[in-house]
Design an enzyme around this catalytic site. Structure first.
Site, PDB file in Angstrom:
ATOM      1  N   ASP A   1      36.860  28.068  73.912  1.00 24.14           N
ATOM      2  CA  ASP A   1      36.761  26.268  73.748  1.00 24.14           C
ATOM      3  C   ASP A   1      36.568  26.515  74.915  1.00 24.14           C
ATOM      4  O   ASP A   1      36.696  27.687  76.229  1.00 24.14           O
ATOM      5  CB  ASP A   1      37.713  25.738  73.408  1.00 24.14           C
ATOM      6  CG  ASP A   1      36.884  24.655  73.295  1.00 24.14           C
ATOM      7  OD1 ASP A   1      36.221  24.281  73.734  1.00 24.14           O
ATOM      8  OD2 ASP A   1      37.768  23.297  72.441  1.00 24.14           O
ATOM      9  N   ASP A   2      36.100  25.491  76.433  1.00 19.81           N
ATOM     10  CA  ASP A   2      36.312  25.104  78.019  1.00 19.81           C
ATOM     11  C   ASP A   2      37.925  24.877  77.636  1.00 19.81           C
ATOM     12  O   ASP A   2      38.319  25.324  78.627  1.00 19.81           O
ATOM     13  CB  ASP A   2      34.905  23.990  77.887  1.00 19.81           C
ATOM     14  CG  ASP A   2      35.415  22.352  77.638  1.00 19.81           C
ATOM     15  OD1 ASP A   2      36.107  22.478  76.230  1.00 19.81           O
ATOM     16  OD2 ASP A   2      34.877  21.657  77.596  1.00 19.81           O
TER      17      ASP A   2
ATOM     18  N   ASP B   1      44.072  20.827  75.527  1.00 21.08           N
ATOM     19  CA  ASP B   1      44.722  19.638  76.356  1.00 21.08           C
ATOM     20  C   ASP B   1      46.277  19.176  75.515  1.00 21.08           C
ATOM     21  O   ASP B   1      46.656  19.923  75.705  1.00 21.08           O
ATOM     22  CB  ASP B   1      43.868  18.473  76.153  1.00 21.08           C
ATOM     23  CG  ASP B   1      43.924  17.089  77.356  1.00 21.08           C
ATOM     24  OD1 ASP B   1      44.967  16.785  77.102  1.00 21.08           O
ATOM     25  OD2 ASP B   1      43.443  16.619  78.026  1.00 21.08           O
TER      26      ASP B   1
END
Ligand SMILES: O=P(O)(O)OC[C@H]1O[C@H](OP(=O)(O)OP(=O)(O)O)[C@H](O)[C@@H]1O
Ligand code: HPA
Ligand SMILES: [Mg+2]
Length: 159
Positions: free
Chosen positions: A92-93, A96
């Site tokens: 994934d980028d 969070d």
């Protein structure tokens, strides 16, 4: 959760992202993967760049949505995979709050999970990441930006 939690911006250019992903690849080069599972949509571009560096041709997706711009809603899983991730690289980028990562970890518990960027709350959920970013910082990705005209300083300040 809403945009009120973000007080800073960290802007990532295409060039920066590419260099960061390549650096992450240096740390993955000794491993062999059956394939890559990209978490859409943010994981797609890092996954493509990683696939090029590690010569991986088999790429699958977990399709999941959590945010509408800066506002986090419920998790919507639109597509999963039919294995537990054993031998696969999960990409994934960023992580969070970790809500997306927690869900995908349940689906692919044996995958090696990497993100390019990680914030403190989500960091323990991934196996590897490149750069840590503060929890109150919104990462602005290049695919969400464009090149725009900027007024000369004198006009901004003195007009
Ligand atoms: O750790 P969390 O708080 O769950 O946030 C991280 C996730 O949020 C973003 O995806 P988003 O749901 O915005 O969808 P997108 O990838 O299609 O932009 C990002 O790409 C991560 O997948
Ligand atoms: O900081 C962020 N930037 C972009 N997308 C995101 N999705 C969750 N957090 C972020
Ligand atoms: Mg995403």
């Amino acid at each position: 959760m809403s945009s009120h939690r973000y007080h800073q911006h960290f802007t990532v250019s295409w060039d920066q992202l590419h260099r960061d992903v390549r650096e992450l690849c240096h740390r993955l080069i000794e491993r062999d993967f059956k394939g890559i599972v990209a978490i859409t949509r943010g994981g797609l571009i890092p996954a493509a760049l990683i696939a090029r560096e590690l010569n991986v041709r088999l790429i699958d997706t977990v399709c999941i949505k959590s945010y509408d711009h800066m506002d986090q809603g419920g998790l919507d899983v639109m597509k999963g995979v039919d294995h537990d991730g054993d031998g696969w690289l999960l990409v994934d980028d960023l992580v969070d709050t970790g809500k997306t990562a927690r869900k995908v970890r349940e689906m692919l518990p044996k995958a090696h999970f990497v993100t390019v960027y990680a914030k403190p709350e989500g960091r323990p959920l991934v196996d590897q990441y490149l750069t840590e970013v503060a929890q109150d910082c919104w990462i602005q990705f290049p695919w969400d930006m464009g090149i725009a005209y900027v007024e000369p300083l004198v006009d901004q300040v003195k007009r």
